[in-house]
Design a protein around this motif. Structure first.
Motif, PDB file in Angstrom:
ATOM      1  N   GLY A 253       1.967  15.043  -2.915  1.00  0.00           N
ATOM      2  CA  GLY A 253       2.075  13.967  -1.934  1.00  0.00           C
ATOM      3  C   GLY A 253       3.429  13.288  -1.863  1.00  0.00           C
ATOM      4  O   GLY A 253       3.534  12.174  -1.339  1.00  0.00           O
TER       5      GLY A 253
ATOM      6  N   GLN B 147       0.829  -1.203   0.000  1.00  0.00           N
ATOM      7  CA  GLN B 147       0.000   0.000   0.000  1.00  0.00           C
ATOM      8  C   GLN B 147       0.865   1.254   0.000  1.00  0.00           C
ATOM      9  O   GLN B 147       0.542   2.254  -0.653  1.00  0.00           O
ATOM     10  N   GLN B 148       1.997   1.185   0.693  1.00  0.00           N
ATOM     11  CA  GLN B 148       2.906   2.332   0.706  1.00  0.00           C
ATOM     12  C   GLN B 148       3.467   2.611  -0.687  1.00  0.00           C
ATOM     13  O   GLN B 148       3.543   3.762  -1.124  1.00  0.00           O
TER      14      GLN B 148
ATOM     15  N   LYS C  67       1.019   6.525  -7.000  1.00  0.00           N
ATOM     16  CA  LYS C  67      -0.066   7.464  -7.327  1.00  0.00           C
ATOM     17  C   LYS C  67       0.418   8.908  -7.221  1.00  0.00           C
ATOM     18  O   LYS C  67       0.036   9.761  -8.034  1.00  0.00           O
ATOM     19  N   ALA C  68       1.254   9.184  -6.234  1.00  0.00           N
ATOM     20  CA  ALA C  68       1.804  10.537  -6.098  1.00  0.00           C
ATOM     21  C   ALA C  68       2.665  10.899  -7.307  1.00  0.00           C
ATOM     22  O   ALA C  68       2.617  12.030  -7.814  1.00  0.00           O
TER      23      ALA C  68
ATOM     24  N   ASP D  36      10.747  10.621   0.829  1.00  0.00           N
ATOM     25  CA  ASP D  36      10.573   9.751  -0.338  1.00  0.00           C
ATOM     26  C   ASP D  36      11.696   9.914  -1.360  1.00  0.00           C
ATOM     27  O   ASP D  36      11.919   9.015  -2.185  1.00  0.00           O
TER      28      ASP D  36
ATOM     29  N   ARG E 185       2.017   1.745  -3.492  1.00  0.00           N
ATOM     30  CA  ARG E 185       0.913   2.249  -4.319  1.00  0.00           C
ATOM     31  C   ARG E 185       0.708   3.738  -4.120  1.00  0.00           C
ATOM     32  O   ARG E 185       0.502   4.490  -5.079  1.00  0.00           O
ATOM     33  N   ASP E 186       0.749   4.161  -2.859  1.00  0.00           N
ATOM     34  CA  ASP E 186       0.569   5.586  -2.582  1.00  0.00           C
ATOM     35  C   ASP E 186       1.679   6.407  -3.230  1.00  0.00           C
ATOM     36  O   ASP E 186       1.431   7.495  -3.773  1.00  0.00           O
ATOM     37  N   GLN E 187       2.894   5.888  -3.168  1.00  0.00           N
ATOM     38  CA  GLN E 187       4.017   6.593  -3.785  1.00  0.00           C
ATOM     39  C   GLN E 187       3.864   6.649  -5.302  1.00  0.00           C
ATOM     40  O   GLN E 187       4.139   7.683  -5.931  1.00  0.00           O
TER      41      GLN E 187
END
Length: 751
Positions: free
Chosen positions: A419, A386-387, A393-394, A424, A389-391
């Motif tokens: 984001g 999930q981490q 998407k950002a 990151d 995926r969030d990265q």
């Protein structure tokens, strides 16, 4: 002077400049100076009868090269040899600068060379590259001073080549006797400055020990390299009254570099300008006698060698290379070293995961998606965390904003808004998603514009693309409309990527990447929108047909292509690369109601040699014949236009054979160019084809083929009604007169 170094052969040159008595005194003074410094002594017997060469060797052996030179340098003033002191000072300054250049550009190479493969294309300049670079500044006639413009698409390797140039010059392997100083200005860095002068720019690039007056004393021995000139957005069109001629005067960076390029400052110096194509427009007409050079990246042999070095198994390397070679568009992309690395890396990872390379190589969107999927998905997993995926998407959000705002370099504000946190950045640099934009600014870019376009295309397949924090980001329909009308010149692949990602095989990977099935809702939406666009005549007048065709080719959906293309009545297709042929042939078969087609076949880079392209007419390959298949597969087609297209004789035979096919209904053949031999073949077409009514032979200067053509045109079986713009020489003018008496209606006066 302690930092200076001149090898023993250079010391030998200085000793040869001493007169006999001076040399005798020099030996004695060296003995005394060595004693004063507490160095190992030199005995009288050692120097009594020694010659210059032997003494230079003795000093090197006893004290080492550096210390031997320091000793010699301290003696020249005591001999009242001011000339040797001054020359030594210049030599020392040049060497100090060379050492500075070597250190700086070795660091730069390490920072930029993350795509390097051991044993393949290292920082050492090749013999071929060196020969080309030397030739750049070979005097041509009386055209001096020299300005060289090196242009190439983004990330094709311009900075890479210039870095190798600087390293080769620092080692004395390039321009050894041509340039005393070579200065490299990167406009990506310089645009951060406000006011400066040429002295200020030089001072940024030299050790403090080099006197500026020494540098500019011989401007004809200076080379200024200006990299990434397009970053300054400079047009070079300022009035001469706004330029400056004083290298000490502080002005805006654009003005200083513009004055240098337009020969107002140090006009005797040599210049090497690296820039993207046509940036700024009309550059060749602005500069003084520029030597225009094209950097085309990896040749075919280079690409093959790169794959062989990247893969440990040569058999796997050749298999992967063969599949890439079969995809003309993908193979063309691999001319860019970084993209060649990306494609090769992707295929290597696919093999390691046991996947079918043929399926991956079928389209460029497949390769890019596989690369991103492997980047964010652990080898033993089926989907990202999930981490991750969030990265991801950002990143997609950031890429989309950059596309709409023409932003390719992102600072803290843009990163934070989409984001991406400071924490990151190290991960994204390690993953080779980002590259540091410069050493002096905290800013980052995607490693290549193509990858930014791909991340932006994926953004439109996320759960909620409408919720972007930047109001500049348009909806899916706006993206396609902007892309197909080419309203943004920097958008090259984003629309093709979007359509390619709608293929079923790609949708499955997207589902795994993002954990949703958003892409399945996009496909019918885009199909309906594109179909409505192709039915609007005003839009068709503005649309770039190749962009639509490449998108459909990436998608490879017969149903989708049929629905979108069936409303087209006429298309204009510029053919610039071999890949354009297969793409056009694929899409034209779905244009069931097409009545008019215009092909414009340009000279293209079929294969490159070294740093300069070998220009080759694409038609000579004979592959244009696949375009002529549309003449027999579409019974509604009536008009064929061949603009700026030089057919080989084989292609003329294929075209004429097609025109006589029973299901070919062409009535107008316009802007066609036939050779004399082709006109003989065309004469048979005129006797057998009763459907062709208008023939345009614009620009043809026929000699041997004219009698056969005139004979056919005057034959009772010839039903041609109009002949346009036929150039007739004096010898054939009588034949032309007979045609006019026979009733043929020329639509323009013959030449």
């Amino acid at each position: 002077m302690a930092a200076s170094f001149i090898p023993d052969f250079r010391l030998m040159w200085y000793l040869e400049e001493l007169r006999r008595k001076e040399f005798v005194k020099f030996k004695e003074l060296i003995r005394q100076e060595a004693w004063n410094r507490g160095l190992p002594p030199i005995t009288g017997s050692e120097i009594r009868n020694v010659k210059r060469q032997g003494f230079a060797g003795l000093l090197k052996e006893r004290y080492g090269e550096q210390q031997a030179w320091d000793l010699a340098l301290s003696i020249f003033p005591k001999l009242n040899r001011k000339d040797l002191c001054e020359k030594a000072a210049r030599e020392s300054a040049i060497h100090a600068y060379r050492a500075h250049v070597k250190e700086k550009f070795s660091r730069l190479w390490c920072r930029e060379s993350f795509t390097e493969v051991q044993g393949c294309f290292d920082q050492t300049i090749t013999q071929e590259e060196g020969a080309s670079l030397e030739d750049y500044f070979t005097p041509r006639a009386a055209r001096k001073p020299h300005t060289v413009v090196l242009h190439g698409v983004p990330r094709i390797g311009k900075t890479r080549l210039l870095t190798k140039l600087m390293l080769a010059w620092s080692d004395g392997r390039l321009y050894r006797d041509r340039f005393s100083f070579v200065f490299y200005f990167c406009c990506r860095e310089l645009k951060q400055l406000t006011a400066t002068s040429l002295v200020g720019l030089i001072s940024r690039e030299r050790p403090d020990c080099i006197p500026i007056t020494e540098i500019v004393a011989q401007p004809e021995r200076l080379l200024f390299i200006i990299d990434s000139f397009e970053e300054l957005c400079c047009t070079l069109s300022e009035p001469e009254s706004e330029l400056c001629s004083d290298w000490r005067e502080e002005r805006p960076v654009k003005t200083v570099l513009g004055s240098l390029l337009r020969r107002k400052i140090l006009p005797e110096a040599a210049l090497l300008l690296a820039v993207m194509p046509e940036r700024p427009p009309g550059l060749q007409n602005i500069l003084e006698h520029p030597n225009m050079q094209v950097l085309t990246g990896f040749q075919q042999s280079h690409r093959k060698q790169y794959f062989c070095c990247l893969f440990e198994d040569r058999g796997q390397a050749l298999e992967a290379f063969s599949l890439v070679r079969d995809n003309e568009q993908l193979f063309t992309m691999c001319r860019v070293p970084l993209l060649c690395w990306m494609v090769g890396t992707c295929l290597k990872q696919e093999l390691e995961r046991g996947r079918d390379l043929a399926a991956t190589c079928c389209r460029i969107s497949s390769v890019f998606l596989s690369y991103v999927f492997n980047l964010f998905t652990p080898k033993d997993a089926h989907c990202p965390s999930q981490q991750d995926r969030d990265q991801l998407k950002a990143l997609c959000s950031l890429a989309a904003e950059g596309m709409w705002t023409d932003t390719w370099v992102f600072g803290e504000e843009e990163l934070g808004r989409n984001g991406i946190a400071d924490a990151d950045i190290p991960t994204l640099l390690d993953l080779k998603v980002f590259r540091k934009y410069s050493e002096s600014v905290r800013a980052y870019s995607f490693i290549h514009m193509c990858l930014q376009e791909f991340y932006a295309a994926m953004f439109y397949l996320l759960d909620s693309p409408g919720g972007h924090p930047s109001p500049a980001v348009g909806c899916t329909e706006a993206l396609l409309l902007t892309f197909l009308k080419k309203e943004k010149s920097s958008w090259v692949f984003v629309g093709s990527f979007l359509m390619g990602l709608l293929r079923e095989s790609e949708q499955q990977k997207l589902d795994a990447l993002f954990g949703s099935q958003r892409s399945r809702a996009v496909e019918p939406q885009l199909r309906g929108y594109l179909r409505s666009l192709t039915e609007q005549e005003d839009f068709l007048q503005q649309m770039e047909f190749p962009l639509l065709f490449y998108g459909l080719f990436e998608m490879q959906s017969d149903a989708f292509a049929s629905q979108v293309m069936r409303g087209l009545r006429g298309v204009h297709l510029p053919i610039r690369e071999n890949a354009d042929l297969a793409v056009s042939a694929y899409c034209l078969k779905y244009c069931s109601n097409l009545r008019e087609v215009c092909f414009q076949v340009s000279n293209v880079f079929e294969e490159e040699r070294g740093l300069e392209p070998m220009i080759s007419d694409l038609c000579v390959s004979g592959e244009i014949r696949i375009l002529f298949e549309v003449l027999t597969s579409n019974p509604n087609l009536r008009n064929l236009t061949l603009t700026c297209t030089n057919l080989s004789h084989k292609d003329e035979l294929v075209l004429c054979s097609t025109l006589t096919h029973p299901v070919c209904h062409i009535e107008q053949l316009l802007n066609s160019s036939f050779s004399s031999e082709g006109c003989r073949v065309l004469s048979f077409v005129l006797l057998r084809n009763n459907k062709l009514k208008v023939l345009d032979l614009s620009g043809n200067e026929l000699e041997e083929g004219m009698p056969a053509l005139c004979e056919a045109l005057g034959h009772p079986d010839c039903t041609l009604q109009h002949l346009i713009k036929l150039c007739v020489n004096v010898g054939n003018f009588i034949l032309w007169g007979h045609l006019c008496l026979a009733g043929l209606q020329p639509l323009s006066v013959p030449c």
